[in-house]
Design a protein around this motif. Structure first.
Motif, PDB file in Angstrom:
ATOM      1  N   GLY A   1     -32.304  76.410 110.670  1.00  0.00           N
ATOM      2  CA  GLY A   1     -31.204  77.352 110.842  1.00  0.00           C
ATOM      3  C   GLY A   1     -30.882  77.674 112.289  1.00  0.00           C
ATOM      4  O   GLY A   1     -30.003  78.508 112.547  1.00  0.00           O
ATOM      5  N   GLY A   2     -31.591  77.044 113.264  1.00  0.00           N
ATOM      6  CA  GLY A   2     -31.287  77.277 114.663  1.00  0.00           C
ATOM      7  C   GLY A   2     -29.975  76.634 115.072  1.00  0.00           C
ATOM      8  O   GLY A   2     -29.605  75.560 114.597  1.00  0.00           O
ATOM      9  N   LYS A   3     -29.245  77.286 115.976  1.00  0.00           N
ATOM     10  CA  LYS A   3     -27.948  76.793 116.434  1.00  0.00           C
ATOM     11  C   LYS A   3     -27.901  76.777 117.949  1.00  0.00           C
ATOM     12  O   LYS A   3     -28.413  77.677 118.608  1.00  0.00           O
ATOM     13  N   MET A   4     -27.237  75.734 118.487  1.00  0.00           N
ATOM     14  CA  MET A   4     -27.008  75.613 119.927  1.00  0.00           C
ATOM     15  C   MET A   4     -25.525  75.356 120.156  1.00  0.00           C
ATOM     16  O   MET A   4     -24.880  74.632 119.384  1.00  0.00           O
ATOM     17  N   SER A   5     -24.974  75.939 121.218  1.00  0.00           N
ATOM     18  CA  SER A   5     -23.560  75.772 121.530  1.00  0.00           C
ATOM     19  C   SER A   5     -23.359  75.786 123.033  1.00  0.00           C
ATOM     20  O   SER A   5     -24.153  76.369 123.777  1.00  0.00           O
ATOM     21  N   VAL A   6     -22.281  75.135 123.483  1.00  0.00           N
ATOM     22  CA  VAL A   6     -21.893  75.090 124.888  1.00  0.00           C
ATOM     23  C   VAL A   6     -20.527  75.749 125.019  1.00  0.00           C
ATOM     24  O   VAL A   6     -19.598  75.440 124.263  1.00  0.00           O
ATOM     25  N   TRP A   7     -20.401  76.661 126.003  1.00  0.00           N
ATOM     26  CA  TRP A   7     -19.182  77.442 126.189  1.00  0.00           C
ATOM     27  C   TRP A   7     -18.666  77.283 127.610  1.00  0.00           C
ATOM     28  O   TRP A   7     -19.431  77.078 128.553  1.00  0.00           O
ATOM     29  N   TYR A   8     -17.326  77.379 127.731  1.00  0.00           N
ATOM     30  CA  TYR A   8     -16.680  77.437 129.039  1.00  0.00           C
ATOM     31  C   TYR A   8     -15.762  78.661 129.050  1.00  0.00           C
ATOM     32  O   TYR A   8     -14.742  78.702 128.348  1.00  0.00           O
ATOM     33  N   LYS A   9     -16.168  79.690 129.822  1.00  0.00           N
ATOM     34  CA  LYS A   9     -15.390  80.928 129.942  1.00  0.00           C
ATOM     35  C   LYS A   9     -14.974  81.465 128.571  1.00  0.00           C
ATOM     36  O   LYS A   9     -13.790  81.621 128.250  1.00  0.00           O
ATOM     37  N   LYS A  10     -15.967  81.709 127.720  1.00  0.00           N
ATOM     38  CA  LYS A  10     -15.813  82.294 126.386  1.00  0.00           C
ATOM     39  C   LYS A  10     -15.037  81.390 125.427  1.00  0.00           C
ATOM     40  O   LYS A  10     -14.547  81.851 124.375  1.00  0.00           O
ATOM     41  N   THR A  11     -14.939  80.127 125.744  1.00  0.00           N
ATOM     42  CA  THR A  11     -14.317  79.146 124.849  1.00  0.00           C
ATOM     43  C   THR A  11     -15.378  78.158 124.397  1.00  0.00           C
ATOM     44  O   THR A  11     -16.043  77.527 125.220  1.00  0.00           O
ATOM     45  N   ASN A  12     -15.535  78.027 123.096  1.00  0.00           N
ATOM     46  CA  ASN A  12     -16.561  77.152 122.528  1.00  0.00           C
ATOM     47  C   ASN A  12     -16.112  75.697 122.632  1.00  0.00           C
ATOM     48  O   ASN A  12     -15.086  75.302 122.071  1.00  0.00           O
ATOM     49  N   LEU A  13     -16.913  74.886 123.346  1.00  0.00           N
ATOM     50  CA  LEU A  13     -16.599  73.472 123.491  1.00  0.00           C
ATOM     51  C   LEU A  13     -17.224  72.634 122.380  1.00  0.00           C
ATOM     52  O   LEU A  13     -16.568  71.755 121.813  1.00  0.00           O
ATOM     53  N   CYS A  14     -18.488  72.898 122.047  1.00  0.00           N
ATOM     54  CA  CYS A  14     -19.184  72.123 121.027  1.00  0.00           C
ATOM     55  C   CYS A  14     -20.402  72.909 120.548  1.00  0.00           C
ATOM     56  O   CYS A  14     -20.871  73.827 121.232  1.00  0.00           O
ATOM     57  N   GLN A  15     -20.931  72.542 119.387  1.00  0.00           N
ATOM     58  CA  GLN A  15     -22.085  73.203 118.810  1.00  0.00           C
ATOM     59  C   GLN A  15     -22.868  72.212 117.955  1.00  0.00           C
ATOM     60  O   GLN A  15     -22.354  71.159 117.566  1.00  0.00           O
ATOM     61  N   GLY A  16     -24.115  72.584 117.655  1.00  0.00           N
ATOM     62  CA  GLY A  16     -24.979  71.734 116.842  1.00  0.00           C
ATOM     63  C   GLY A  16     -26.192  72.510 116.362  1.00  0.00           C
ATOM     64  O   GLY A  16     -26.352  73.707 116.643  1.00  0.00           O
ATOM     65  N   SER A  17     -27.067  71.821 115.628  1.00  0.00           N
ATOM     66  CA  SER A  17     -28.257  72.431 115.044  1.00  0.00           C
ATOM     67  C   SER A  17     -29.470  72.150 115.915  1.00  0.00           C
ATOM     68  O   SER A  17     -29.676  71.013 116.365  1.00  0.00           O
ATOM     69  N   PHE A  18     -30.265  73.202 116.120  1.00  0.00           N
ATOM     70  CA  PHE A  18     -31.514  73.048 116.859  1.00  0.00           C
ATOM     71  C   PHE A  18     -32.589  72.596 115.874  1.00  0.00           C
ATOM     72  O   PHE A  18     -32.763  73.199 114.809  1.00  0.00           O
ATOM     73  N   PRO A  19     -33.356  71.549 116.195  1.00  0.00           N
ATOM     74  CA  PRO A  19     -34.322  71.007 115.225  1.00  0.00           C
ATOM     75  C   PRO A  19     -35.491  71.953 115.000  1.00  0.00           C
ATOM     76  O   PRO A  19     -35.849  72.760 115.863  1.00  0.00           O
ATOM     77  N   ALA A  20     -36.102  71.826 113.822  1.00  0.00           N
ATOM     78  CA  ALA A  20     -37.269  72.633 113.470  1.00  0.00           C
ATOM     79  C   ALA A  20     -38.545  71.863 113.834  1.00  0.00           C
ATOM     80  O   ALA A  20     -38.656  70.669 113.579  1.00  0.00           O
ATOM     81  N   PHE A  21     -39.509  72.574 114.420  1.00  0.00           N
ATOM     82  CA  PHE A  21     -40.794  71.975 114.782  1.00  0.00           C
ATOM     83  C   PHE A  21     -41.806  73.083 115.037  1.00  0.00           C
ATOM     84  O   PHE A  21     -41.451  74.271 115.101  1.00  0.00           O
ATOM     85  N   TYR A  22     -43.066  72.691 115.170  1.00  0.00           N
ATOM     86  CA  TYR A  22     -44.132  73.647 115.478  1.00  0.00           C
ATOM     87  C   TYR A  22     -44.636  73.388 116.894  1.00  0.00           C
ATOM     88  O   TYR A  22     -44.897  72.242 117.271  1.00  0.00           O
ATOM     89  N   GLN A  23     -44.777  74.465 117.648  1.00  0.00           N
ATOM     90  CA  GLN A  23     -45.250  74.377 119.018  1.00  0.00           C
ATOM     91  C   GLN A  23     -46.591  75.098 119.118  1.00  0.00           C
ATOM     92  O   GLN A  23     -46.674  76.310 118.928  1.00  0.00           O
ATOM     93  N   SER A  24     -47.619  74.343 119.409  1.00  0.00           N
ATOM     94  CA  SER A  24     -48.973  74.893 119.492  1.00  0.00           C
ATOM     95  C   SER A  24     -49.147  75.698 120.783  1.00  0.00           C
ATOM     96  O   SER A  24     -48.309  75.627 121.691  1.00  0.00           O
ATOM     97  N   PRO A  25     -50.220  76.475 120.900  1.00  0.00           N
ATOM     98  CA  PRO A  25     -50.448  77.250 122.131  1.00  0.00           C
ATOM     99  C   PRO A  25     -50.546  76.358 123.363  1.00  0.00           C
ATOM    100  O   PRO A  25     -51.072  75.241 123.320  1.00  0.00           O
ATOM    101  N   LEU A  26     -49.999  76.839 124.476  1.00  0.00           N
ATOM    102  CA  LEU A  26     -49.999  76.146 125.777  1.00  0.00           C
ATOM    103  C   LEU A  26     -49.367  74.761 125.684  1.00  0.00           C
ATOM    104  O   LEU A  26     -49.771  73.827 126.388  1.00  0.00           O
TER     105      LEU A  26
END
Length: 260
Positions: free
Chosen positions: A149-174
Protein backbone atom coordinates in the motif's frame (compact mmCIF):
# COMPACT_ATOMS: atom_id res chain seq x y z
CA UNK A 1 -60.56 66.38 143.64
CA UNK A 2 -59.74 65.16 140.26
CA UNK A 3 -62.06 66.00 137.53
CA UNK A 4 -63.34 63.31 135.11
CA UNK A 5 -63.84 65.82 132.27
CA UNK A 6 -61.89 65.13 129.02
CA UNK A 7 -60.26 68.12 127.48
CA UNK A 8 -61.91 69.50 124.43
CA UNK A 9 -58.78 69.57 122.13
CA UNK A 10 -56.63 66.55 122.77
CA UNK A 11 -53.14 66.47 121.22
CA UNK A 12 -52.31 63.76 118.61
CA UNK A 13 -48.70 62.62 118.44
CA UNK A 14 -47.24 61.02 115.23
CA UNK A 15 -46.60 57.36 115.45
CA UNK A 16 -44.08 55.54 113.23
CA UNK A 17 -45.36 52.31 111.74
CA UNK A 18 -42.89 49.79 110.34
CA UNK A 19 -44.27 47.65 107.59
CA UNK A 20 -42.64 44.27 107.20
CA UNK A 21 -41.26 43.52 103.80
CA UNK A 22 -42.96 40.16 103.88
CA UNK A 23 -46.32 41.85 104.13
CA UNK A 24 -45.54 44.30 101.32
CA UNK A 25 -48.09 43.98 98.58
CA UNK A 26 -46.88 42.29 95.39
CA UNK A 27 -49.22 43.89 92.97
CA UNK A 28 -47.48 44.16 89.55
CA UNK A 29 -46.86 47.54 88.08
CA UNK A 30 -48.46 46.45 84.86
CA UNK A 31 -51.59 44.34 84.91
CA UNK A 32 -51.24 40.83 83.58
CA UNK A 33 -53.52 41.15 80.66
CA UNK A 34 -52.39 44.60 79.56
CA UNK A 35 -49.45 45.84 77.51
CA UNK A 36 -47.69 49.15 77.32
CA UNK A 37 -45.78 50.17 74.25
CA UNK A 38 -42.42 51.76 74.76
CA UNK A 39 -40.94 54.59 72.77
CA UNK A 40 -38.91 52.14 70.64
CA UNK A 41 -41.99 50.22 69.59
CA UNK A 42 -41.41 47.11 71.77
CA UNK A 43 -44.19 45.79 73.91
CA UNK A 44 -43.47 45.60 77.60
CA UNK A 45 -45.19 43.19 79.86
CA UNK A 46 -45.09 39.69 81.23
CA UNK A 47 -46.63 38.09 78.16
CA UNK A 48 -44.15 36.73 75.51
CA UNK A 49 -44.05 38.38 72.09
CA UNK A 50 -46.64 37.02 69.72
CA UNK A 51 -45.48 34.17 67.39
CA UNK A 52 -45.29 35.28 63.76
CA UNK A 53 -48.18 34.08 61.74
CA UNK A 54 -46.10 33.07 58.65
CA UNK A 55 -42.58 31.63 58.70
CA UNK A 56 -40.15 31.59 55.76
CA UNK A 57 -40.08 28.21 54.01
CA UNK A 58 -37.45 25.79 55.24
CA UNK A 59 -35.01 24.96 52.49
CA UNK A 60 -33.69 21.45 52.67
CA UNK A 61 -31.19 19.78 50.38
CA UNK A 62 -33.23 17.55 48.14
CA UNK A 63 -31.75 14.24 47.19
CA UNK A 64 -30.60 13.80 43.63
CA UNK A 65 -32.63 11.52 41.43
CA UNK A 66 -31.43 7.96 41.32
CA UNK A 67 -30.94 7.97 37.53
CA UNK A 68 -28.71 11.05 37.66
CA UNK A 69 -26.57 9.52 40.40
CA UNK A 70 -26.04 6.35 38.36
CA UNK A 71 -25.09 8.43 35.31
CA UNK A 72 -22.50 10.38 37.33
CA UNK A 73 -21.03 7.15 38.67
CA UNK A 74 -20.75 5.73 35.14
CA UNK A 75 -19.00 8.87 33.86
CA UNK A 76 -16.56 8.77 36.79
CA UNK A 77 -15.78 5.09 36.13
CA UNK A 78 -15.15 5.72 32.43
CA UNK A 79 -12.93 8.71 33.19
CA UNK A 80 -10.94 6.69 35.74
CA UNK A 81 -10.44 3.83 33.27
CA UNK A 82 -9.33 6.28 30.57
CA UNK A 83 -6.80 7.94 32.88
CA UNK A 84 -5.49 4.53 33.96
CA UNK A 85 -5.15 3.41 30.34
CA UNK A 86 -3.26 6.57 29.36
CA UNK A 87 -0.91 6.19 32.31
CA UNK A 88 -0.26 2.55 31.38
CA UNK A 89 0.45 3.46 27.76
CA UNK A 90 2.79 6.23 28.87
CA UNK A 91 4.71 3.89 31.17
CA UNK A 92 5.05 1.24 28.44
CA UNK A 93 6.22 3.86 25.92
CA UNK A 94 8.80 5.17 28.39
CA UNK A 95 10.12 1.67 29.04
CA UNK A 96 10.25 1.00 25.28
CA UNK A 97 12.29 4.15 24.62
CA UNK A 98 14.66 3.49 27.50
CA UNK A 99 15.32 -0.14 26.52
CA UNK A 100 15.39 -0.08 22.70
CA UNK A 101 16.32 3.56 21.89
CA UNK A 102 14.22 3.73 18.66
CA UNK A 103 15.41 5.95 15.79
CA UNK A 104 13.68 6.91 12.56
CA UNK A 105 15.30 5.59 9.36
CA UNK A 106 16.99 7.89 6.85
CA UNK A 107 16.32 8.13 3.10
CA UNK A 108 18.15 9.46 0.08
CA UNK A 109 17.45 9.65 -3.68
CA UNK A 110 20.45 8.18 -5.45
CA UNK A 111 19.32 8.09 -9.06
CA UNK A 112 16.61 9.61 -11.24
CA UNK A 113 16.09 8.44 -14.81
CA UNK A 114 13.42 9.59 -17.27
CA UNK A 115 12.44 6.87 -19.72
CA UNK A 116 9.57 8.78 -21.37
CA UNK A 117 8.67 12.47 -21.29
CA UNK A 118 6.51 13.73 -24.16
CA UNK A 119 3.62 15.98 -25.15
CA UNK A 120 0.67 14.08 -26.64
CA UNK A 121 -1.61 15.20 -29.45
CA UNK A 122 -4.29 16.22 -26.95
CA UNK A 123 -1.68 18.50 -25.30
CA UNK A 124 -1.42 16.26 -22.25
CA UNK A 125 2.02 15.55 -20.81
CA UNK A 126 3.07 11.94 -20.29
CA UNK A 127 6.01 11.17 -17.98
CA UNK A 128 7.70 7.95 -16.96
CA UNK A 129 10.42 8.05 -14.28
CA UNK A 130 12.65 5.48 -12.64
CA UNK A 131 13.81 6.43 -9.14
CA UNK A 132 16.26 4.67 -6.85
CA UNK A 133 15.72 5.33 -3.15
CA UNK A 134 18.05 4.12 -0.39
CA UNK A 135 16.67 3.47 3.11
CA UNK A 136 18.92 3.02 6.15
CA UNK A 137 17.75 1.44 9.40
CA UNK A 138 19.93 2.78 12.26
CA UNK A 139 18.26 0.69 15.00
CA UNK A 140 20.18 -2.18 16.62
CA UNK A 141 17.19 -4.08 17.99
CA UNK A 142 14.30 -2.99 15.77
CA UNK A 143 13.33 -4.31 12.33
CA UNK A 144 10.98 -2.57 9.89
CA UNK A 145 8.30 -4.21 7.77
CA UNK A 146 7.43 -2.10 4.72
CA UNK A 147 3.84 -3.18 4.16
CA UNK A 148 1.80 -3.20 0.96
CA UNK A 149 0.00 0.00 0.00
CA UNK A 150 3.01 2.35 -0.10
CA UNK A 151 2.90 5.16 -2.68
CA UNK A 152 5.59 7.32 -4.27
CA UNK A 153 5.04 10.41 -6.43
CA UNK A 154 7.06 13.17 -8.11
CA UNK A 155 5.77 16.76 -8.11
CA UNK A 156 6.72 20.02 -9.81
CA UNK A 157 5.38 23.12 -8.01
CA UNK A 158 2.31 21.31 -6.61
CA UNK A 159 1.63 19.58 -9.93
CA UNK A 160 1.76 15.78 -9.94
CA UNK A 161 3.99 14.49 -12.74
CA UNK A 162 3.93 10.74 -12.03
CA UNK A 163 3.24 8.21 -9.27
CA UNK A 164 3.75 4.54 -8.46
CA UNK A 165 3.73 1.86 -5.76
CA UNK A 166 6.50 1.46 -3.23
CA UNK A 167 7.46 -2.24 -2.92
CA UNK A 168 6.93 -4.22 0.27
CA UNK A 169 9.96 -5.75 2.02
CA UNK A 170 11.49 -6.37 5.44
CA UNK A 171 14.48 -4.38 6.63
CA UNK A 172 16.50 -5.96 9.43
CA UNK A 173 18.33 -3.92 12.11
CA UNK A 174 21.35 -1.90 10.88
CA UNK A 175 20.44 -2.71 7.28
CA UNK A 176 20.68 -0.50 4.17
CA UNK A 177 18.31 -1.26 1.28
CA UNK A 178 18.22 0.35 -2.18
CA UNK A 179 14.89 0.14 -4.02
CA UNK A 180 14.09 0.97 -7.66
CA UNK A 181 10.59 2.32 -8.20
CA UNK A 182 8.90 2.90 -11.58
CA UNK A 183 6.59 5.92 -11.78
CA UNK A 184 4.25 7.04 -14.56
CA UNK A 185 1.59 9.70 -15.00
CA UNK A 186 -0.29 11.98 -17.37
CA UNK A 187 -1.23 15.63 -16.85
CA UNK A 188 -3.87 17.39 -18.96
CA UNK A 189 -2.19 20.81 -18.73
CA UNK A 190 0.80 19.51 -20.65
CA UNK A 191 1.47 22.51 -22.88
CA UNK A 192 1.69 25.03 -20.04
CA UNK A 193 3.65 22.59 -17.87
CA UNK A 194 6.13 21.80 -20.65
CA UNK A 195 6.85 25.48 -21.26
CA UNK A 196 7.55 26.07 -17.56
CA UNK A 197 9.87 23.04 -17.37
CA UNK A 198 11.79 24.14 -20.46
CA UNK A 199 12.37 27.58 -18.93
CA UNK A 200 13.69 25.94 -15.74
CA UNK A 201 15.89 23.62 -17.83
CA UNK A 202 17.51 26.57 -19.56
CA UNK A 203 18.55 27.82 -16.15
CA UNK A 204 19.95 24.40 -15.27
CA UNK A 205 17.92 24.10 -12.04
CA UNK A 206 14.61 22.21 -12.01
CA UNK A 207 13.04 21.88 -8.56
CA UNK A 208 11.22 18.61 -7.96
CA UNK A 209 9.54 17.12 -4.91
CA UNK A 210 9.44 13.40 -4.19
CA UNK A 211 6.87 12.10 -1.69
CA UNK A 212 6.54 8.65 -0.11
CA UNK A 213 3.53 7.55 1.98
CA UNK A 214 4.50 4.15 3.36
CA UNK A 215 2.71 2.03 6.03
CA UNK A 216 5.21 0.12 8.17
CA UNK A 217 5.17 -2.26 11.12
CA UNK A 218 7.85 -2.40 13.79
CA UNK A 219 9.43 -5.69 14.83
CA UNK A 220 10.91 -5.84 18.33
CA UNK A 221 12.75 -9.13 18.84
CA UNK A 222 10.12 -11.71 17.81
CA UNK A 223 7.07 -9.46 18.34
CA UNK A 224 5.46 -7.46 15.52
CA UNK A 225 3.81 -4.25 16.70
CA UNK A 226 1.00 -2.21 15.12
CA UNK A 227 1.23 -0.18 11.93
CA UNK A 228 2.38 3.40 11.62
CA UNK A 229 2.81 5.65 8.59
CA UNK A 230 6.15 6.96 7.31
CA UNK A 231 5.74 10.25 5.43
CA UNK A 232 8.92 11.00 3.46
CA UNK A 233 9.45 14.31 1.67
CA UNK A 234 12.54 14.86 -0.52
CA UNK A 235 13.40 18.20 -2.12
CA UNK A 236 15.40 17.62 -5.30
CA UNK A 237 17.13 19.85 -7.80
CA UNK A 238 18.06 18.33 -11.18
CA UNK A 239 19.71 19.83 -14.25
CA UNK A 240 17.31 18.54 -16.95
CA UNK A 241 14.32 16.32 -17.73
CA UNK A 242 15.45 14.93 -21.06
CA UNK A 243 14.44 11.38 -21.92
CA UNK A 244 17.08 8.63 -21.91
CA UNK A 245 19.77 11.04 -20.78
CA UNK A 246 21.81 11.02 -17.63
CA UNK A 247 20.16 13.36 -15.14
CA UNK A 248 22.32 14.91 -12.51
CA UNK A 249 20.84 15.36 -9.02
CA UNK A 250 22.41 18.63 -7.91
CA UNK A 251 20.77 18.73 -4.44
CA UNK A 252 18.76 16.33 -2.34
CA UNK A 253 17.26 16.76 1.13
CA UNK A 254 14.88 14.16 2.59
CA UNK A 255 12.83 14.48 5.78
CA UNK A 256 10.66 11.86 7.44
CA UNK A 257 7.63 12.24 9.68
CA UNK A 258 5.94 9.42 11.59
CA UNK A 259 2.13 9.41 11.70
CA UNK A 260 0.43 7.14 14.23
Amino acid sequence: MPSDRIPMNPRIYPTSIVIDQATKPTVPLVPRNSSISSDKGHTMGNNPPPYPQSLPPFRSLARQPKGRSCCCRLICCIFSLLVTFLLLVGILALVFFLVFHPKVPSYSVDRLRITDFRLNLDLSLYARFNVRVTAKNPNKKIGIYYEKGGKMSVWYKKTNLCQGSFPAFYQSPLNTTATDVSLSGQNQYGNTLMQALQQQQQMGNIPLELKVDQPVSIKVQSMKLGKVMFLVNCQLTVDSLSSNNAISIKASNCKIRVKL
